[in-house]
Motif scaffolding. Structure first.
Motif, PDB file in Angstrom:
ATOM      1  N   TYR B 103       0.689  -1.072   0.327  1.00  0.00           N
ATOM      2  CA  TYR B 103       0.022   0.129  -0.356  1.00  0.00           C
ATOM      3  C   TYR B 103       0.955   1.092  -0.029  1.00  0.00           C
ATOM      4  CZ  TYR B 103      -4.692  -2.076   0.628  1.00  0.00           C
ATOM      5  OH  TYR B 103      -5.242  -3.004   1.027  1.00  0.00           O
ATOM      6  N   GLU B 107       2.077   3.224  -3.772  1.00  0.00           N
ATOM      7  CA  GLU B 107       1.114   4.685  -3.260  1.00  0.00           C
ATOM      8  C   GLU B 107      -0.069   5.374  -3.874  1.00  0.00           C
ATOM      9  OE1 GLU B 107       1.396   6.540   0.254  1.00  0.00           O
ATOM     10  OE2 GLU B 107      -0.473   7.189   0.222  1.00  0.00           O
ATOM     11  N   ASN B 111      -3.848   4.919  -4.355  1.00  0.00           N
ATOM     12  CA  ASN B 111      -4.538   5.546  -3.864  1.00  0.00           C
ATOM     13  C   ASN B 111      -5.060   6.154  -4.895  1.00  0.00           C
ATOM     14  OD1 ASN B 111      -5.455   8.006  -2.545  1.00  0.00           O
ATOM     15  ND2 ASN B 111      -4.283   9.386  -3.293  1.00  0.00           N
ATOM     16  N   LEU B 114      -8.120   2.937  -5.168  1.00  0.00           N
ATOM     17  CA  LEU B 114      -9.066   3.075  -3.770  1.00  0.00           C
ATOM     18  C   LEU B 114     -10.599   4.156  -4.104  1.00  0.00           C
ATOM     19  CD1 LEU B 114      -6.356   2.615  -1.226  1.00  0.00           C
ATOM     20  CD2 LEU B 114      -8.196   0.615  -1.623  1.00  0.00           C
ATOM     21  N   ILE B 117     -13.287   2.455  -7.005  1.00  0.00           N
ATOM     22  CA  ILE B 117     -13.624   1.219  -5.888  1.00  0.00           C
ATOM     23  C   ILE B 117     -14.159   1.649  -5.343  1.00  0.00           C
ATOM     24  CG2 ILE B 117     -13.310  -0.921  -5.092  1.00  0.00           C
ATOM     25  CD1 ILE B 117     -10.081  -1.647  -5.953  1.00  0.00           C
ATOM     26  N   HIS B 118     -13.670   2.909  -4.096  1.00  0.00           N
ATOM     27  CA  HIS B 118     -14.708   3.038  -3.134  1.00  0.00           C
ATOM     28  C   HIS B 118     -15.627   4.383  -3.576  1.00  0.00           C
ATOM     29  CE1 HIS B 118     -13.231  -0.878  -1.601  1.00  0.00           C
ATOM     30  NE2 HIS B 118     -12.384  -0.210  -1.869  1.00  0.00           N
ATOM     31  N   ASN B 120     -13.895   6.944  -2.365  1.00  0.00           N
ATOM     32  CA  ASN B 120     -13.757   7.846  -1.235  1.00  0.00           C
ATOM     33  C   ASN B 120     -12.175   6.934  -1.443  1.00  0.00           C
ATOM     34  OD1 ASN B 120     -13.173   8.608   1.103  1.00  0.00           O
ATOM     35  ND2 ASN B 120     -15.771   8.405   0.811  1.00  0.00           N
ATOM     36  N   ASN B 121     -11.169   7.654  -0.455  1.00  0.00           N
ATOM     37  CA  ASN B 121      -9.768   7.234  -0.266  1.00  0.00           C
ATOM     38  C   ASN B 121      -9.522   7.391   0.843  1.00  0.00           C
ATOM     39  OD1 ASN B 121      -9.113   9.649  -0.704  1.00  0.00           O
ATOM     40  ND2 ASN B 121      -7.741   9.194  -2.932  1.00  0.00           N
ATOM     41  N   ARG B 122     -10.407   8.405   2.536  1.00  0.00           N
ATOM     42  CA  ARG B 122      -9.836   8.233   3.681  1.00  0.00           C
ATOM     43  C   ARG B 122     -11.168   7.896   4.504  1.00  0.00           C
ATOM     44  NH1 ARG B 122      -6.239  11.161   4.961  1.00  0.00           N
ATOM     45  NH2 ARG B 122      -6.244  10.946   6.995  1.00  0.00           N
TER      46      ARG B 122
END
Lengths: 351, 176
Positions: B103, B107, B111, B114, B117-118, B120-122
């Protein structure tokens, strides 16, 4: 062991249909994916490293008392058939049941907590509750997770949360899912609209046995897709909200069917009941279909002489591995169909 | 309804094709659908991993993992995780990372991935007590700050002062 003993041994809590909203919701499940900081992920770990994961979990159990009653099982030492039944009961994944080194699990006596070790992630905890109990399941999952974390160093980053083998699970590492029985939505041809709406809300819908499987017996699994960004509570709130609406829609569809097509519906339910009661041979696919009708009949109060939990029980008991395990010998598919019909007849009469 | 191809089995696949604004509907059984190339339902066909690998590779402007690779692509893909030795090309194929260090090693791309996919990345959820000690405290400070501002707005200055002291204490804890 007697046959009844064996059956009871095969049943666990979620099958007894004792949770809230049992007419629509079969079970609620929380899964948490975790990895140890110092060991490569299972797909990249050497034999030695994989064993280290198990050793660490073992020493945790020895050093820290757990109130959950978790026991370590070495899956290499468990017979194939036994493992297949565990898959049917949703305690382990089909992949984890396959032969392989350093596969293990932690399990409580009531089987509400099962933890796979060295599956896709080092640790995958699962909480399985009967009916709609997502919040309760998360509460227990959180506690179990705290216990594991009291000795194990979980891989975690401030930005990305819990680090998982597949980036699709990163963040909370949590998959919350609910298994629902939706016969009336299906009968009234509304199911596809409902399923489409669900997937537009960022939730995933699957058949009974996970990804890519068909919805046998009108059973669907609905779960969160996104694991990174929202908190655990937000994920659960969102899923719970959607499930509550689905429950309402299914109940309304049942009411409408009873109002508009009472004779047809009652006829269908009694026919299915009749076949299950008297057939001498039955495939699992047909049995699931008929059992779905019978469960609907019980939930609508049309059938009163069968217990409500019979559907949940039989769903597991009539699967090929469970039948095999009950009879204790290898069966071909024709023999299985016979045994299945016998078991269903017996079970339905027992109440 | 019967399958339109073989006229024998029950149709289970419903395909809607729109070509030049003309809609065409086809009903097929599992078997005939599998033979239809345009559906690609075979074993190697549509799966979650294909989807993910598709995402990974679209970053390089190539649609499929098998597309001809240009030099630039090769260079990027040869990056390796120093901890476990996984290279990014291997990750693109399998969709699975080798260790938690990956990860950090990848990075920039992780980043972005993610986020894809989501959306969001936090992470905002649970923080483990052991490995996340400092993070946990920082989160707590953040929450207390929000509460403090709230109190100030409501002119509850006594409460705000209490919160301020609590924040200070936690901040000192991190510095130690």
């Amino acid at each position: 062991m007697s046959i009844t003993g064996k059956i009871n041994n095969t049943l666990n809590k979620w099958m007894k249909a004792s949770g809230p909203d049992p007419d629509v919701v079969i079970s609620s499940r929380i899964r948490l994916a975790r990895n140890l900081m110092e060991v490569p992920f299972p797909n990249y770990a050497s034999d030695k490293e994989a064993k280290r994961v198990i050793d660490k979990v073992e020493s945790l159990l020895e050093e820290e008392d757990n109130d959950f009653g978790l026991k370590l099982l070495d899956l290499e030492k468990i017979p194939v058939l036994e493992k297949e039944v565990m898959v049917e009961k949703h305690l382990i994944s089909p992949e984890h049941a396959e032969p392989g080194q350093h596969k293990a699990m932690l399990l409580t006596d009531d089987e509400s907590v099962s933890i796979m070790i060295n599956e896709e992630d080092h640790i995958r905890s699962q909480i399985l509750f009967s009916g709609l109990q997502l919040e309760e399941a998360w509460e227990l999952g959180d506690q179990v997770d705290d216990y594991l974390e009291s000795k194990l160093n979980f891989a975690f980053s401030e930005e990305y949360g819990y680090l998982t083998t597949c980036p699709t699970n990163a963040g909370t590492g949590m998959r919350a899912s609910v298994m629902v029985h939706l016969p009336a939505l299906n009968l009234s041809n509304q199911i596809n609209d409902v399923l489409r709406a669900i997937s537009q809300l960022g939730l995933a819908v699957r058949g009974l046995y996970g990804e890519g499987t068909e919805a046998l017996g009108n059973i669907y699994q609905i779960s969160n897709q996104v694991t990174l960004g929202p908190s655990e509570e937000e994920i659960i709130e969102n899923l719970q909200g959607v499930i509550k609406q689905i429950i309402n829609q299914e109940r309304n569809a049942r009411k409408r069917l009873m109002k508009q097509n009472k004779v047809e519906l009652t006829d269908r339910i009694y026919r299915s009941y009749g076949v299950l009661k008297y057939s001498r041979k039955i495939s699992s696919k047909e049995a699931m279909k008929l059992l779905s009708d019978v469960k609907l009949g019980v939930d609508l109060g049309i059938i009163n002489d069968v217990s409500a939990s019979i559907f949940n029980e039989l769903m597991v008991l009539i699967s090929p591995p469970a039948l095999q395990r009950l009879t204790g010998k290898d069966l071909n598919s024709s023999q299985r169909d016979e045994k299945r019909a016998n078991l269903i007849r017996k079970r339905i009469r027992e109440k | 309804m019967l399958c339109q191809e073989c006229q024998k089995r029950e149709a289970t696949v419903h395909l809607t094709k729109i070509i030049n604004n003309k809609k065409k509907e086809i009903y097929l059984c599992d078997k005939c659908a599998q033979n239809k190339e345009e559906l690609n339902f075979g074993k190697e066909g549509f799966s979650f991993n294909n989807l993910l690998t598709g995402l990974l590779n679209s970053e390089f402007g190539t649609d499929t993992p098998n597309s001809s690779l240009n030099l630039n692509y090769n260079k990027k893909v040869e990056e390796e995780c120093e901890n476990c030795g996984l290279n990014y090309a291997e990750f693109s194929r399998q969709g699975k990372l080798g260790c938690s260090e990956c990860y950090i090693e990848f990075e920039n791309r992780i980043n972005k991935l993610l986020k894809k996919i989501h959306g969001n990345n936090r992470h905002t959820g649970k923080v483990p007590k052991r490995t996340g000690g400092v993070i946990r405290t920082r989160k707590e400070i953040q929450q207390l700050r929000e509460k403090m501002q709230d109190a100030v707005q409501k002119e509850e200055f006594e409460e705000a002062a209490k919160l301020r002291d609590a924040i200070k204490e936690l901040e000192e804890e991190i510095d130690e």
